[in-house]
Write an enzyme that holds these catalytic residues in place. Sequence first.
Site, mmCIF file in Angstrom:
data_model
loop_
_atom_site.group_PDB
_atom_site.id
_atom_site.type_symbol
_atom_site.label_atom_id
_atom_site.label_comp_id
_atom_site.label_asym_id
_atom_site.label_seq_id
_atom_site.Cartn_x
_atom_site.Cartn_y
_atom_site.Cartn_z
ATOM 1 C CG ASP A 246 -0.170 -0.089 2.523
ATOM 2 O OD1 ASP A 246 1.055 -0.345 2.477
ATOM 3 O OD2 ASP A 246 -0.779 0.092 3.590
ATOM 4 C CG HIS B 59 18.379 4.170 -20.812
ATOM 5 N ND1 HIS B 59 17.401 3.823 -21.700
ATOM 6 C CD2 HIS B 59 18.735 5.436 -21.128
ATOM 7 C CE1 HIS B 59 17.166 4.838 -22.524
ATOM 8 N NE2 HIS B 59 17.973 5.833 -22.195
ATOM 9 C CG ASP C 190 22.316 11.538 -18.102
ATOM 10 O OD1 ASP C 190 21.824 12.597 -17.660
ATOM 11 O OD2 ASP C 190 21.979 11.033 -19.186
ATOM 12 C CG ASP D 169 19.111 15.407 -19.547
ATOM 13 O OD1 ASP D 169 19.917 14.690 -18.930
ATOM 14 O OD2 ASP D 169 18.516 15.036 -20.588
ATOM 15 C CG HIS E 128 22.606 8.467 -27.866
ATOM 16 N ND1 HIS E 128 22.933 9.792 -27.994
ATOM 17 C CD2 HIS E 128 23.565 7.907 -27.063
ATOM 18 C CE1 HIS E 128 24.034 10.035 -27.298
ATOM 19 N NE2 HIS E 128 24.446 8.911 -26.722
ATOM 20 C CG HIS F 153 16.097 15.043 -25.090
ATOM 21 N ND1 HIS F 153 15.744 15.756 -23.980
ATOM 22 C CD2 HIS F 153 17.186 14.304 -24.730
ATOM 23 C CE1 HIS F 153 16.570 15.446 -22.976
ATOM 24 N NE2 HIS F 153 17.461 14.578 -23.403
ATOM 25 C CG HIS G 36 13.426 12.246 -23.013
ATOM 26 N ND1 HIS G 36 13.502 10.887 -22.973
ATOM 27 C CD2 HIS G 36 14.687 12.686 -22.747
ATOM 28 C CE1 HIS G 36 14.746 10.516 -22.694
ATOM 29 N NE2 HIS G 36 15.485 11.591 -22.556
ATOM 30 C CD GLU H 289 21.262 13.562 -24.412
ATOM 31 O OE1 GLU H 289 21.683 12.625 -23.717
ATOM 32 O OE2 GLU H 289 20.119 14.028 -24.292
ATOM 33 C CE1 TYR I 139 27.580 6.449 -24.079
ATOM 34 C CE2 TYR I 139 26.941 6.680 -26.382
ATOM 35 C CZ TYR I 139 26.907 7.140 -25.083
ATOM 36 O OH TYR I 139 26.204 8.274 -24.784
ATOM 37 N NE ARG J 215 24.423 10.589 -22.017
ATOM 38 C CZ ARG J 215 24.367 9.344 -21.577
ATOM 39 N NH1 ARG J 215 24.801 8.338 -22.342
ATOM 40 N NH2 ARG J 215 23.892 9.064 -20.381
ATOM 41 C CD GLU K 144 21.990 15.187 -21.397
ATOM 42 O OE1 GLU K 144 22.297 14.332 -20.542
ATOM 43 O OE2 GLU K 144 20.877 15.238 -21.948
HETATM 44 N N1 GLY Z 1 18.943 11.726 -18.940
HETATM 45 C C1 GLY Z 1 18.178 11.326 -20.043
HETATM 46 C C2 GLY Z 1 18.732 11.831 -21.291
HETATM 47 O O1 GLY Z 1 19.853 12.288 -21.310
HETATM 48 O O2 GLY Z 1 18.091 11.867 -22.296
HETATM 49 MN MN MN Z 2 19.223 14.116 -22.297
HETATM 50 MN MN MN Z 3 20.844 13.031 -19.653
#
Ligand code: GLY
Ligand code: MN
Ligand code: MN
Length: 435
Positions: A36, A239, A256, A267, A346, A350, A357, A380, A384, A402, A404
């Site tokens: 719960d 991820h 990240d 982000d 990727h 975004h 996002h 970003e 890899y 990465r 970003e």
């Molecule tokens: N942290 C999610 C992205 O970079 O899109």
């Molecule tokens: Mn991002």
């Molecule tokens: Mn990110």
Amino acid sequence: MNQQEFKRRRSALMRMMGKGSIAIIPAAGEKLRNSDVTYRFRQDSDFQYLTGFPEPDAVAVLIPGRKQGDYVMFCRERNPERETWNGRRAGPEGAVRDYGVADAFPIGDIDEILPGLIESRDRVYYTMGVFAEFDRRVIGWLNNLRARTRGGVQTPKEIIVLEHLLHDLRLYKSRAEIRMMKRAAAISMEAHRRAMQRARPGLYEYALEAEFQGYFCAQGAREAYGIIVGSGENGCILHYVENNRRMQEGDLVLIDAGCECEGYAADITRTFPVNGHFTPAQRAIYDLVLAAQKAAIARCRPGRRFNEAYEATVRVITRGLLRLGLLKGRLNSLIRDEAYRRFYMHRAGHWLGLDVHDVGDYKVSGAWRELEPGMVLTIEPGIYIPPGSRGIAKKWQGIGIRIEDDILVTADGPEVLTQGLVKEADAIEAWMRAV
Ligand code: GLY
Ligand code: MN
Ligand code: MN
């Protein structure tokens, strides 16, 4: 965010909807985590954008031109016992007093009242398909009205997805929104700085995650998305969220992490050596990702199309991988054949806002959207190279990088909201030495 801001947004949306229409916007529900126990409540972003009302079990209704007021809210009633157990409620009185609502009713009365509000309207705007249970209720209300048409009741002629209008509004950030995003950026940058100085071999990834959780919370903010702390080969998992590995001498760690302030996200990703010193191979890949990121940021200006930043990263990264011997062939054919996708799988970024996002179309009539002042996006790129990559020299294996940042498009060009955070390899090493 003050009430004027929310009122401006509702007015802008109602102008776009036009007379004879009605919009129905449900709040997020509480979600069970286990048994719960519920997750910490997070308001639905569309509902938050239009109301600022922080409770579940609420429905906002916008009715342009309605004489008794164009903003109606259904919400939970005050209840001293429930409030003792589960927290304060505004109640319909509070919704009117504090949130600019013209007419507020208990949520339990919605079946009786809402069909009457819909009845005289031609068009119903609604985010169909987001809340399955609520979809059924909306259909129920419409069917009830339809069943009564012979008695002279009018039914709406059209049901229109609200997103097209609302998400286009959300794409252009106001001054108040940009202020909030700068605050989220400032808190997130400081947490990254602290994590860099805390890192050392032998520490667990979660100990660095704790720097973010602790600092965000201490500043009255919360994480905007699952924090990624990937050291060594974990940096190659896009991820990765387990964050439970012990960091080793010679590792990079990719973090990240960003917080949200009143729902507005930062982000940010930085990748740095756990011991404070890049190896030559790590440095070569790092500088390449950074060059790609800078080339992309330079294209975040009005008139450029959304995809141009990605194309810039592809060109810089492919050229760099070719120079380092990680790709073989001719530059243009490697780009055409998307050979880079083995290491850069990727996109370049975004939209960013109330959702990490964020909403807003990336293409308009089939063409990539032109950037305009007020839009905020991330840039970003990453490279890899997982361990066991066939035909790849050992020194590159296990490197995941990465970088970003968050970019506001202005009339004068890109404004990097996360500019204040170290990024050059030398500056990162210097910052890590300065403990
Ligand atoms: N942290 C999610 C992205 O970079 O899109
Ligand atoms: Mn991002
Ligand atoms: Mn990110």
